[in-house]
Motif scaffolding. Structure first.
Motif, PDB file in Angstrom:
ATOM      1  N   ALA A  52      41.000  38.655  34.148  1.00 49.83           N
ATOM      2  CA  ALA A  52      40.732  37.740  33.037  1.00 49.83           C
ATOM      3  C   ALA A  52      39.867  36.570  33.476  1.00 49.83           C
ATOM      4  N   ARG A  53      39.952  36.219  34.767  1.00 48.32           N
ATOM      5  CA  ARG A  53      39.136  35.140  35.320  1.00 48.32           C
ATOM      6  C   ARG A  53      37.813  35.659  35.892  1.00 48.32           C
ATOM      7  N   LYS A  54      37.560  36.945  35.702  1.00 46.92           N
ATOM      8  CA  LYS A  54      36.354  37.617  36.198  1.00 46.92           C
ATOM      9  C   LYS A  54      36.242  37.548  37.714  1.00 46.92           C
ATOM     10  N   ARG A  55      37.405  37.639  38.362  1.00 41.93           N
ATOM     11  CA  ARG A  55      37.442  37.588  39.824  1.00 41.93           C
ATOM     12  C   ARG A  55      37.960  38.901  40.421  1.00 41.93           C
TER      13      ARG A  55
ATOM     14  N   THR B 210      40.298  39.596  45.955  1.00 41.91           N
ATOM     15  CA  THR B 210      39.759  38.486  45.154  1.00 41.91           C
ATOM     16  C   THR B 210      39.154  37.412  46.044  1.00 41.91           C
TER      17      THR B 210
ATOM     18  N   ALA C 183      45.557  39.227  35.672  1.00 42.82           N
ATOM     19  CA  ALA C 183      45.328  37.778  35.710  1.00 42.82           C
ATOM     20  C   ALA C 183      43.986  37.449  36.349  1.00 42.82           C
ATOM     21  N   GLN C 184      43.664  38.127  37.430  1.00 48.58           N
ATOM     22  CA  GLN C 184      42.396  37.855  38.102  1.00 48.58           C
ATOM     23  C   GLN C 184      41.211  38.453  37.351  1.00 48.58           C
TER      24      GLN C 184
ATOM     25  N   GLU D 245      31.370  30.439  43.663  1.00 46.72           N
ATOM     26  CA  GLU D 245      32.675  31.089  43.753  1.00 46.72           C
ATOM     27  C   GLU D 245      33.267  30.776  45.122  1.00 46.72           C
TER      28      GLU D 245
END
Length: 613
Positions: free
Chosen positions: A519-522, A485, A516-517, A589
């Motif tokens: 969902a954050r598009k990471r 990430t 979790a990541q 980012e």
């Protein structure tokens, strides 16, 4: 007479003014050629004049690494470099002097390199580059290159063969992250991050013994306190000294250090834009499942019930024969005669997972038997397994993993000839997808996907047999999510289903961290096939940058499509990039502006250099 005198004075004054303006412009150019402007220029690999067909592979290794890291690199001969600097011009930002292939250098070249650095250029000086004079001999005392490196080394006259040593290499975890070396490829020992590898918790690398204090920032050291890597200012420029044979290692399936230092040189020191190795610049993992025996079937069911396969897509590889350890033991999957398991695999395919081939029909026997000398008798088992996978999936296999990690070079060529796009690999540990070099030969079309290890362990079964606590494995797996990430890169991990169910809480921790990541598009999951196809298309991209009036302009073309190709611009160097032609989105980012190309074959982007940079 008076008129002529006045005119003469005016002409003389005009000439003086022109000369003054020219000098001022030249001075401004020299000043602006320092650290303030390097990101608009190329990095040059300076090689000997006599590089020919026999040693071209040394240069190609660097060019491939630069391509994979998204760094612009061009090659220049030593004499061309010396001629190029005669008038003080500098149309590039950095110079790399490679090890192994460029041990002998003329005094003129070294002087020119020194002047280049003094005037604001950046140098990456690798291991034994320039350690011999133009006649091929060592100098008395320390290497001539010690002055640039900032530390004394190369004492052949005093130490002879002991000039070189095998050393354990360590640094700070933050340095490992900056070098894009993932956790597990280094382990913490005595509070230090130590480079490790499959089968050994602490690797030893060839190094040159150094003496005295280092006039700079040490990045890596050895246990005898030699400087293994360091960065320092020299004049208006900077020198990155790397006391490791990066070329030699890359050609012997240990390329993570070449890639890491090349990325560090271009990114951290020169702050250049680079082409991300991941689609949309979003990091992620390839999860490669190896199903090699009947006991895999129940374990896969448990993982499905746990919800693991609702994530992905993953790469699911099968050894398809009726036996596992030896002929007639009946311990294999027997894919052709196991309709219940075939239905399970079809279900995985419908969820988007990619089914591939795990070697040669009988897992243990094939892995222990295959070697470089028995292609004639062993390739039939590769074909039988490939045929079984095709019969199940309805299409030719596109990805592969070798039983026990044993993959002779002929097997790689066989896979390449059969249009397999990528394979799991136990070499180049720590890297992302790469073109592998073995014994001076490069894979032609196929991409290798190095497995990630936790110190000396590559499988959960090995960790289980060594009684590694489950929370420790969970911490490593989730750290890989964080690593990918943070770096925006892609790595491969692999499990056997029976081993995974022994560490199910660790697997769940991995999935939760990825969820979790994602969902954050990471974060993204990828299959070997997806990433190999992306890497193949990305490799065809042609891009260059030019600069004028404080703007950097990037132009890119791809004969297929630029879609999802992504350029990263350091935020502290550039204002927000502007799309001038083609389709792309721009967002921030972390420390980079991310320019993500849309559909189309061409793209033009401009970015203003920040005032004072």
């Amino acid at each position: 007479m008076t008129s002529k005198t006045t005119w003469g004075k005016r002409l003389a004054g005009l000439l003086i003014l022109v000369a003054f303006v020219a000098c001022a412009l030249l001075l401004a150019r020299n000043l602006s050629a320092g650290p303030g402007r390097p990101q608009s220029d190329d990095i040059v690999l300076v090689v000997p004049d006599n590089v020919g067909k026999d040693n071209r592979v040394y240069v190609q290794a660097w060019e491939d690494a630069a391509l994979e890291e998204g760094v612009r690199l061009r090659t220049m001969s030593a004499s061309e470099f010396v001629r190029h600097g005669l008038n003080g011009e500098r149309t590039f930002a950095g110079v790399i002097l490679p090890d192994t292939v460029h041990r002998s250098m003329t005094t003129a070249l070294i002087n020119q390199i020194s002047q280049f650095v003094q005037n604001g250029g950046a140098l990456m000086q690798v291991y034994d580059a320039g350690i011999l004079n133009e006649k091929g001999f060592y100098e008395d005392g320390a290497s001539r290159m010690s002055t640039l490196a900032g530390v004394q080394y190369g004492f052949y006259s005093a130490l002879r063969a002991k000039m070189e040593a095998q050393a354990t290499v360590y640094g700070d975890p933050d340095v490992m992250a900056d070098l894009h070396i993932p956790p597990g490829r280094w382990i913490v020992a005595d509070g230090r991050a130590v480079l490790s590898g499959y089968g050994r918790d602490m690797l030893q690398y060839p190094t040159l013994q150094t003496r005295g204090d280092y006039a700079g920032t040490v990045l890596l050291r050895s246990e005898d306190n030699s400087v293994i890597a360091g960065e320092r200012a020299v004049g208006k420029g900077a020198v990155l000294f790397v006391n490791l044979p990066l070329t030699y290692l890359k050609l012997r399936t240990d390329g993570v250090l070449m890639h890491g230092f090349l990325s560090y040189f271009a990114g951290h020191m020169l702050e250049q834009p680079r082409l991300s190795p991941a689609p949309q610049g979003v990091g992620g993992l390839v999860l490669n499942w190896h199903c090699d025996a009947r006991i895999c079937i129940d374990a896969t069911d448990k993982l499905i019930k746990d919800g693991v396969f609702k994530r992905g897509p993953f790469s699911f590889h099968i050894t398809a024969g009726p036996d596992q350890r030896q002929f007639g033991d009946g311990l294999g999957v027997d894919l052709a005669n196991n309709p219940e398991f075939a239905d399970v695999v079809h279900g995985l395919m419908q969820q988007g997972h990619e089914v591939g081939s795990h070697g040669g029909w009988i897992h243990d026997w094939f892995g222990l038997t295959v070697n470089e000398d028995n292609q004639a008798s062993m390739e039939t088992y590769l074909q039988k397994n490939a045929d079984a996978i095709q019969a199940l999936t309805g299409k030719p296999q596109t990805e592969y993993s070798a039983p026990t990690g044993n993959q002779p070079e002929w097997a790689t060529r066989w896979l390449d000839e059969h249009n397999v796009k990528g394979y799991y690999f136990t070499g180049n540990i720590g890297q992302g997808p790469t073109r592998t070099y073995r014994n001076g030969r490069r894979d032609e079309h196929i991409w290798s996907f190095p497995v990630q290890t936790y110190g000396q362990y590559s499988t959960i079964e090995e960790a289980y047999m060594s009684s590694i606590p489950e929370p420790e494995i969970a911490a490593w797996l989730t750290s890989l999510v964080k690593f990918t990430t943070d770096t925006g890169e892609v790595r491969l991990i692999y499990f056997h289903p029976p081993g995974a169910v022994r560490y199910l809480h660790a697997i769940d921790a991995l999935m939760d961290a990825a969820d979790a990541q994602e969902a954050r598009k990471r974060f993204r999951w990828h299959t070997i096939t997806q990433m190999a196809e992306f890497a193949e298309r990305r490799e065809k991209t042609v891009w260059q940058v030019t600069s004028a009036r404080g703007d950097l302009r990037l132009n890119a073309e791809n004969p297929q499509t630029l879609n999802e190709l992504t350029w990263l611009f350091p935020v502290d160097r550039y204002d927000e990039p502007r799309v001038e032609d083609g389709q792309a989105s721009v967002n921030r980012e972390g420390d980079n502006w991310r320019v993500v190309a849309g559909a189309g074959n061409k793209l033009a982007v401009a970015a203003r250099l920040k005032t004072g940079s």
